[in-house]
Design a protein around this motif. Sequence first.
Motif, PDB file in Angstrom:
ATOM      1  N   GLY A  64       0.524   5.586   0.252  1.00  0.00           N
ATOM      2  CA  GLY A  64      -0.387   6.582   0.799  1.00  0.00           C
ATOM      3  C   GLY A  64      -1.185   7.354  -0.240  1.00  0.00           C
ATOM      4  O   GLY A  64      -0.683   7.683  -1.318  1.00  0.00           O
ATOM      5  N   HIS A  65      -2.441   7.661   0.121  1.00  0.00           N
ATOM      6  CA  HIS A  65      -3.334   8.477  -0.697  1.00  0.00           C
ATOM      7  C   HIS A  65      -3.499   9.846  -0.045  1.00  0.00           C
ATOM      8  O   HIS A  65      -3.699   9.929   1.167  1.00  0.00           O
ATOM      9  CB  HIS A  65      -4.712   7.823  -0.810  1.00  0.00           C
ATOM     10  CG  HIS A  65      -4.739   6.587  -1.641  1.00  0.00           C
ATOM     11  ND1 HIS A  65      -5.835   6.217  -2.392  1.00  0.00           N
ATOM     12  CD2 HIS A  65      -3.810   5.622  -1.860  1.00  0.00           C
ATOM     13  CE1 HIS A  65      -5.587   5.078  -3.021  1.00  0.00           C
ATOM     14  NE2 HIS A  65      -4.351   4.697  -2.702  1.00  0.00           N
ATOM     15  N   GLU A  66      -3.477  10.872  -0.848  1.00  0.00           N
ATOM     16  CA  GLU A  66      -3.664  12.215  -0.301  1.00  0.00           C
ATOM     17  C   GLU A  66      -5.059  12.390   0.281  1.00  0.00           C
ATOM     18  O   GLU A  66      -5.234  13.131   1.258  1.00  0.00           O
ATOM     19  CB  GLU A  66      -3.387  13.251  -1.392  1.00  0.00           C
ATOM     20  CG  GLU A  66      -1.911  13.323  -1.768  1.00  0.00           C
ATOM     21  CD  GLU A  66      -1.615  14.340  -2.846  1.00  0.00           C
ATOM     22  OE1 GLU A  66      -0.568  15.006  -2.762  1.00  0.00           O
ATOM     23  OE2 GLU A  66      -2.429  14.457  -3.783  1.00  0.00           O
ATOM     24  N   ARG A  67      -6.050  11.717  -0.287  1.00  0.00           N
ATOM     25  CA  ARG A  67      -7.402  11.871   0.255  1.00  0.00           C
ATOM     26  C   ARG A  67      -7.532  11.235   1.629  1.00  0.00           C
ATOM     27  O   ARG A  67      -8.503  11.474   2.346  1.00  0.00           O
ATOM     28  CB  ARG A  67      -8.434  11.307  -0.712  1.00  0.00           C
ATOM     29  CG  ARG A  67      -8.548   9.795  -0.762  1.00  0.00           C
ATOM     30  CD  ARG A  67      -9.669   9.403  -1.721  1.00  0.00           C
ATOM     31  NE  ARG A  67     -10.029   8.006  -1.603  1.00  0.00           N
ATOM     32  CZ  ARG A  67      -9.434   7.010  -2.254  1.00  0.00           C
ATOM     33  NH1 ARG A  67      -8.412   7.282  -3.052  1.00  0.00           N
ATOM     34  NH2 ARG A  67      -9.845   5.769  -2.107  1.00  0.00           N
ATOM     35  N   HIS A  68      -6.556  10.395   2.007  1.00  0.00           N
ATOM     36  CA  HIS A  68      -6.521   9.796   3.339  1.00  0.00           C
ATOM     37  C   HIS A  68      -5.607  10.576   4.286  1.00  0.00           C
ATOM     38  O   HIS A  68      -5.389  10.140   5.416  1.00  0.00           O
ATOM     39  CB  HIS A  68      -6.038   8.351   3.260  1.00  0.00           C
ATOM     40  CG  HIS A  68      -6.944   7.459   2.465  1.00  0.00           C
ATOM     41  ND1 HIS A  68      -6.508   6.312   1.830  1.00  0.00           N
ATOM     42  CD2 HIS A  68      -8.276   7.558   2.198  1.00  0.00           C
ATOM     43  CE1 HIS A  68      -7.524   5.741   1.205  1.00  0.00           C
ATOM     44  NE2 HIS A  68      -8.610   6.475   1.415  1.00  0.00           N
ATOM     45  N   GLY A  69      -5.049  11.681   3.789  1.00  0.00           N
ATOM     46  CA  GLY A  69      -4.207  12.506   4.648  1.00  0.00           C
ATOM     47  C   GLY A  69      -2.716  12.397   4.404  1.00  0.00           C
ATOM     48  O   GLY A  69      -1.930  13.065   5.093  1.00  0.00           O
ATOM     49  N   ASP A  84     -13.089   2.613  -0.833  1.00  0.00           N
ATOM     50  CA  ASP A  84     -12.924   2.739   0.613  1.00  0.00           C
ATOM     51  C   ASP A  84     -14.098   2.085   1.333  1.00  0.00           C
ATOM     52  O   ASP A  84     -15.213   2.002   0.807  1.00  0.00           O
ATOM     53  CB  ASP A  84     -12.839   4.215   1.024  1.00  0.00           C
ATOM     54  CG  ASP A  84     -11.537   4.870   0.558  1.00  0.00           C
ATOM     55  OD1 ASP A  84     -10.649   4.142   0.081  1.00  0.00           O
ATOM     56  OD2 ASP A  84     -11.420   6.097   0.671  1.00  0.00           O
ATOM     57  N   LYS A 103     -18.457   6.075  -0.686  1.00  0.00           N
ATOM     58  CA  LYS A 103     -17.054   6.477  -0.583  1.00  0.00           C
ATOM     59  C   LYS A 103     -16.419   6.452  -1.969  1.00  0.00           C
ATOM     60  O   LYS A 103     -17.041   6.073  -2.959  1.00  0.00           O
ATOM     61  CB  LYS A 103     -16.311   5.548   0.371  1.00  0.00           C
ATOM     62  CG  LYS A 103     -16.862   5.567   1.803  1.00  0.00           C
ATOM     63  CD  LYS A 103     -16.604   6.894   2.481  1.00  0.00           C
ATOM     64  CE  LYS A 103     -17.230   6.945   3.874  1.00  0.00           C
ATOM     65  NZ  LYS A 103     -16.681   5.908   4.784  1.00  0.00           N
ATOM     66  N   TRP A 108       0.832  -1.201   0.000  1.00  0.00           N
ATOM     67  CA  TRP A 108       0.000   0.000   0.000  1.00  0.00           C
ATOM     68  C   TRP A 108       0.869   1.253   0.000  1.00  0.00           C
ATOM     69  O   TRP A 108       1.881   1.339   0.703  1.00  0.00           O
ATOM     70  CB  TRP A 108      -0.922   0.013   1.208  1.00  0.00           C
ATOM     71  CG  TRP A 108      -1.958   1.085   1.119  1.00  0.00           C
ATOM     72  CD1 TRP A 108      -1.982   2.276   1.791  1.00  0.00           C
ATOM     73  CD2 TRP A 108      -3.128   1.079   0.291  1.00  0.00           C
ATOM     74  NE1 TRP A 108      -3.096   3.008   1.431  1.00  0.00           N
ATOM     75  CE2 TRP A 108      -3.817   2.300   0.509  1.00  0.00           C
ATOM     76  CE3 TRP A 108      -3.656   0.170  -0.620  1.00  0.00           C
ATOM     77  CZ2 TRP A 108      -4.996   2.615  -0.155  1.00  0.00           C
ATOM     78  CZ3 TRP A 108      -4.840   0.495  -1.280  1.00  0.00           C
ATOM     79  CH2 TRP A 108      -5.490   1.700  -1.031  1.00  0.00           C
TER      80      TRP A 108
END
Length: 425
Positions: A100-105, A371, A367, A98
């Motif tokens: 990181g996603h920007e929409r997850h912070g 998600d 979502k 995985w």
Amino acid sequence: MRILPLILCLPLLAPSAIAETAGRITMRRAIAGWELVKDGKPFVFRGAGGQGHLDVLAAAGGNSIRTWGIDALGAKSGGKALVDEARECGLTIAAGIWVGHERHGFDYSDPAQLEKQRQQVRAAVAKWKSEPAIGIWGLGNEMEGPAADGKGSERIWKEIEVLAKIIKEEDPGRLVMTVIAGANPNKVKGVKEHCPSVDILGVNAYASAPGVGKAVKSVGWDKPLLLTEFGPQGHWEVPKTPWGAPVEPTSREKAAKYFTTQQTVIEESEGLCVGSFAFLWGQKQECTATWYGMFLKSGEKLPPVDAMARAWTGEWPVNRCPRVESFSAPAVVKAGEAAAVKMEVGDPNGDPVKIEWKIAAESTDRKEGGDAEAAPEEKAVAMKEKGANEWEFKVPAKAGAYRLFLIVRDGKGAASAENIPFKVE
């Protein structure tokens, strides 16, 4: 000059070195495009995304699974870790790491977050690189954003390149794939320009899946391609009711879509596509409880599983899923009144079937990008038989948007599931 026999001039591989390379997947140019090789033989991914029902996958002719996060490899089902079960079933794993996603912070401009992620990727590969069931690494999944147009994502692609290099430092023998949402030209160009260490481009696509190969090639992608998610039309790609509820394809429409996509995606990719992964080899709530899952929550397989078996092997499985020949109900009803339902079902094997009816409010916890969503409460429905293939039920007393679910089981591990959205006024 004395010429030594060729065999004396070749370095001998130690047994440990041979063991380390067994099962590894490499890529090579072929006459028609790209080809993967495993254990000296051409290899095409006939896969599914998920981590359950691996025995069913192998029996259906599948040879691989795809995961999204590294923790899945050690996750246990029925007392066995995923890697152990995959190995026993003869399945290759496209092991997801995985990103990181920007929409997850996640902030791609934060050096501390970047360094932490890099160390996590390095540790994951170091931990699992000796696992023979792992065929390739899947670095990230739609980290650019599923709804993004790919513009301004250079910071993400550049970090993917950093991470791909880390993987190859730790595990130089395995190929690295990264996965984007759709064959958007900006995204494809971004990966090609900024990620030379990425060997395979993975694309998640639904309605547009058969044309993914041509789409990526038209904007310059010239390495292998994998269709990493495909299935029915997405809930964002279908007609909606006047009150905005997406109309879910029928079970037979879904099965046909899986089959035709699998049959055409490689041959229409102009030599780039080296396999695919059907979505989802399991069950999840996404828009509805039945839209993408190829199994019911209770474990029965659904018609897309049979369709994939037919596509992979050329034959139907011995026990096929029941068929919903027709299913209709009123779109708009008045609170507390009775609504008529017409339904006809059958079973290809002639097995008796059991029918279950449920009602659930339309999902409001929508979502993005798969998600996790909260599932609306489902309630059993008392149906009154009115005649041949005709039923009647009392609609909820509360106004609102609902779905009527029909589930048909054969009692032998196979089922069909459909739903109709309706509005109570």
